[in-house]
Every structure is written in structure tokens, then in C-alpha cells.
Scaffold this active site. Structure first.
Site, mmCIF file in Angstrom:
data_model
loop_
_atom_site.group_PDB
_atom_site.id
_atom_site.type_symbol
_atom_site.label_atom_id
_atom_site.label_comp_id
_atom_site.label_asym_id
_atom_site.label_seq_id
_atom_site.Cartn_x
_atom_site.Cartn_y
_atom_site.Cartn_z
ATOM 1 N N LEU A 45 -45.505 41.421 -26.272
ATOM 2 C CA LEU A 45 -44.594 40.329 -25.902
ATOM 3 C C LEU A 45 -45.200 38.958 -26.140
ATOM 4 C CD1 LEU A 45 -43.137 41.813 -22.603
ATOM 5 C CD2 LEU A 45 -42.209 41.971 -24.932
ATOM 6 N N HIS A 60 -39.926 36.473 -26.864
ATOM 7 C CA HIS A 60 -39.323 37.452 -25.946
ATOM 8 C C HIS A 60 -39.019 36.791 -24.599
ATOM 9 C CE1 HIS A 60 -41.838 40.330 -28.513
ATOM 10 N NE2 HIS A 60 -40.616 40.787 -28.672
ATOM 11 N N LYS A 102 -33.959 35.393 -34.555
ATOM 12 C CA LYS A 102 -35.077 35.702 -35.450
ATOM 13 C C LYS A 102 -34.698 36.897 -36.342
ATOM 14 C CE LYS A 102 -39.490 36.725 -36.590
ATOM 15 N NZ LYS A 102 -39.432 38.153 -36.694
ATOM 16 N N MET A 129 -42.262 33.089 -33.987
ATOM 17 C CA MET A 129 -43.107 34.017 -33.227
ATOM 18 C C MET A 129 -42.696 35.442 -33.512
ATOM 19 S SD MET A 129 -44.092 32.405 -29.657
ATOM 20 C CE MET A 129 -44.825 30.778 -29.605
ATOM 21 N N SER A 130 -43.685 36.305 -33.655
ATOM 22 C CA SER A 130 -43.429 37.710 -33.951
ATOM 23 C C SER A 130 -44.631 38.520 -33.485
ATOM 24 C CB SER A 130 -43.254 37.888 -35.464
ATOM 25 O OG SER A 130 -43.398 39.252 -35.811
HETATM 26 P P1 AMP Z 1 -38.983 42.932 -31.094
HETATM 27 O O1 AMP Z 1 -39.890 43.232 -29.951
HETATM 28 O O2 AMP Z 1 -39.652 42.280 -32.242
HETATM 29 O O3 AMP Z 1 -38.105 44.098 -31.459
HETATM 30 O O4 AMP Z 1 -37.975 41.822 -30.550
HETATM 31 C C1 AMP Z 1 -37.211 42.036 -29.396
HETATM 32 C C2 AMP Z 1 -36.152 40.958 -29.336
HETATM 33 O O5 AMP Z 1 -36.786 39.680 -29.297
HETATM 34 C C3 AMP Z 1 -35.241 40.964 -30.579
HETATM 35 O O6 AMP Z 1 -33.914 40.687 -30.168
HETATM 36 C C4 AMP Z 1 -35.817 39.843 -31.413
HETATM 37 O O7 AMP Z 1 -34.869 39.233 -32.263
HETATM 38 C C5 AMP Z 1 -36.270 38.872 -30.334
HETATM 39 N N1 AMP Z 1 -37.302 37.973 -30.847
HETATM 40 C C6 AMP Z 1 -38.459 38.328 -31.452
HETATM 41 N N2 AMP Z 1 -39.133 37.226 -31.842
HETATM 42 C C7 AMP Z 1 -38.370 36.167 -31.486
HETATM 43 C C8 AMP Z 1 -38.516 34.754 -31.626
HETATM 44 N N3 AMP Z 1 -39.565 34.224 -32.229
HETATM 45 N N4 AMP Z 1 -37.536 33.952 -31.148
HETATM 46 C C9 AMP Z 1 -36.435 34.502 -30.548
HETATM 47 N N5 AMP Z 1 -36.249 35.821 -30.389
HETATM 48 C C10 AMP Z 1 -37.199 36.643 -30.850
#
Ligand code: AMP
Length: 283
Positions: A32, A36, A149, A184-185
Site C-alpha cells: 500500500l 491507495h 490510475k 504512485m504504484s
Molecule cells: P492495486 O493495489 O495496484 O491493484 O490498486 C488498488 C486500487 O488502487 C486500484 O483501484 C488502483 O487504480 C488504485 N490506485 C493504485 N495506484 C493509484 C494511484 N497512484 N492513484 C490513485 N489510485 C491508485
């Protein structure tokens, strides 16, 4: 904060709530970060209880290595969620979710699934559709929050809800960026220092596209972006596409009545990063 790893225990807790209590759901794959947290923050403002799931969904990974290398930081994630007063965390195993049969349903998202990520990650959106539908059945949330994102994913989840008449409202949340513009990722933590220094180039390119969109044709912009990446020794462009926000189809001509976005996928070393930017004026 309650942490449940079985469907039964989560549902037992949720069924103890009063019927009028609003449940906000934020699905994540963990590792996270503040992106998130921005979804969780929005969910907390609009609901009585917020449920966050942490589950690295195997069916949405076409590439086994990407699945294995996906960062897993459960202990830190739980501490972070506790610090922001999250109510419930759901951390199921793959067997708990898939009942020893790890496979996807096949979906028709009216063509949204064939664009961009769908072309380059075969089966990805069947995996996403399968897990999101399953989570909605399990938690029966009032509202669910997804990041822009992953804009294509957001549109696909909206389509999933529409086509299956699911009783949940989908909310899209703005992209949360590092100070240097990098979206962010969870995957960013895998970048070496050299690549981490280079990747803000992706957002810088999108910002330039936003201004070029006023004066150049789509074809000219496509050529310009390809040239930018051809000259970059570290980053390799997988795709760049200007698309209609609703159909996600690439466009050739601009119609001022429609909303457009520029989408990009880039490899930094062997780490795949995606980003996008709105090309419509903010109202
Ligand atoms: P993930 O854990 O990468 O599957 O992301 C979970 C949720 O968080 C998804 O709906 C993503 O689009 C969202 N998310 C991930 N990174 C970002 C970010 N930088 N800004 C906004 N939402 C994000």
C-alpha cells in the site's frame, strides 16, 4: 481494526451491522501507498464502515514472473491501515477465493476489454472481472472505490456492474502522484535508483501531450511520442493511445463533444508502468 482471512468470518461480521450502515469497499493488491490511502480516505468520508481487501489476484496476471515478483508487504500494510483507522481488512488466500480452482470467467465488456491493456495483457480483464464480481458478492458493499490510475479497469468495473445489474455504486478517484509526477504504484518499489530517476519522463511526456493536443493532430502526437521514447535509452514504449474516455477506442479525429484521455504503458527495465492523463478541459 478487524482482519479476516475467511469469507465466513468477514460475512459474519458484516451481517452484524445495521442494515442502514453504508459499506465502502476498496480492493487492493497490497504494498500500500498514498494512492491507495486516497481511495480509503474518500471511502471513509462517504460510508460508515470501510473494508479494504488485500489480495494479489493470480488470474489477472498473464506473466508468472510478474505475479511472483509482485511486492508483498502485509505486515506494513496492516500497520498503515490501522494508522488511518480502517475498520476491516480482508486478506483471503487464493484457495479461499477460488475454492481450489484458480481460473477466470469469460466476460464481454462491450469491447472495452479489447483496447490497450486488453491487447497487451491477454486475459487480464477476465481476471479482474472475476475477482471484482466475487468480492462484490462476498462483501455486498454500498460503494466501491477504484483509481483512475487504472482508468480502463475503472470503466470495465462500471460496465461489469451495469451488465450484471449489481447493486453497488462505483467511484473513480484521481491519480495520486509523487512530487516529481510519477504515478504512485506498488511496482515503483522494484525500480532501481537509475530507473527511478528516469521514470518521471512518463508523466512529463503526458503533460506535453496535453498541450500538444491543442495544436497537433492525433497522428502527429503519436509520432512525437514514439520519437521521444526512441531517443530514451532506458525506457521502452509499449503503447501510447489517445482514446475516447467512454469507448476507450483510439481516435483519429477530435470531436469537441467527447472526452479524451492519453494512455501509456512503458517498460522501465522489466517493470511495466502505466499512466494516463485527461485531455479535456476541467469544468
Ligand atoms: P492495486 O493495489 O495496484 O491493484 O490498486 C488498488 C486500487 O488502487 C486500484 O483501484 C488502483 O487504480 C488504485 N490506485 C493504485 N495506484 C493509484 C494511484 N497512484 N492513484 C490513485 N489510485 C491508485
Amino acid at each position: 481494526m478487524f482482519v479476516f482471512d475467511t469469507i465466513k468470518n468477514l460475512q459474519q461480521y458484516l451481517s452484524s451491522l445495521q442494515v442502514e450502515q453504508l459499506i465502502g469497499f476498496v480492493p487492493t493488491m497490497g504494498a500500500l501507498h498514498k494512492g491507495h490511502l486516497s481511495l480509503i480516505n474518500q471511502a471513509q468520508k462517504e460510508n460508515d464502515i470501510v473494508v479494504v481487501s488485500i489480495f494479489v489476484n493470480p488470474t489477472q496476471f498473464g506473466n508468472q514472473e510478474d505475479l511472483e515478483k509482485y511486492p508483498r508487504t502485509l505486515k506494513d500494510d496492516l500497520n498503515l491501515l490501522k494508522s488511518v483507522n480502517c475498520n476491516v481488512v480482508f486478506t483471503p488466500s487464493a484457495d479461499e477465493i477460488y475454492n481450489h480452482n484458480i481460473s477466470s470467467e469469460t466476460f464481454n465488456f462491450d469491447g472495452l476489454e479489447n483496447q490497450m491493456e486488453g491487447k497487451f495483457r491477454k486475459g487480464h480483464f477476465d481476471g479482474v472481472g472475476t475477482i471484482v464480481k466475487r468480492f462484490f458478492e462476498i462483501a455486498n458493499p454500498t460503494n466501491a472505490y477504484f483509481g483512475e490510475k487504472d482508468f480502463q479497469q475503472l470503466q470495465i468495473v462500471k460496465k461489469l456492474v451495469e451488465k450484471n445489474n449489481l447493486n453497488v455504486t462505483i467511484h473513480g478517484c484521481e491519480i495520486y502522484r509523487e512530487k516529481d509526477g510519477l504515478a504512485m504504484s506498488s511496482r515503483n518499489s522494484r525500480l532501481t535508483e537509475k530507473y527511478r530517476a528516469e521514470v518521471p519522463f512518463i508523466y512529463q511526456t503526458l503533460i506535453k501531450v496535453q498541450s500538444l493536443f491543442k495544436s497537433l493532430t492525433v497522428k502527429e502526437i503519436n509520432v512525437w511520442v514514439q520519437n521521444e521514447f526512441d531517443q530514451n535509452e532506458l525506457l521502452s514504449l509499449e503503447y501510447f493511445q489517445i482514446a475516447d474516455e467512454n469507448s476507450l477506442r483510439g481516435i483519429v479525429e477530435i470531436n469537441s463533444a467527447n472526452k479524451y484521455r492519453a494512455f501509456i504503458a512503458v517498460f522501465a527495465d522489466n517493470i511495466r508502468l502505466i499512466d494516463n492523463i485527461s485531455l479535456s478541459k476541467k469544468k
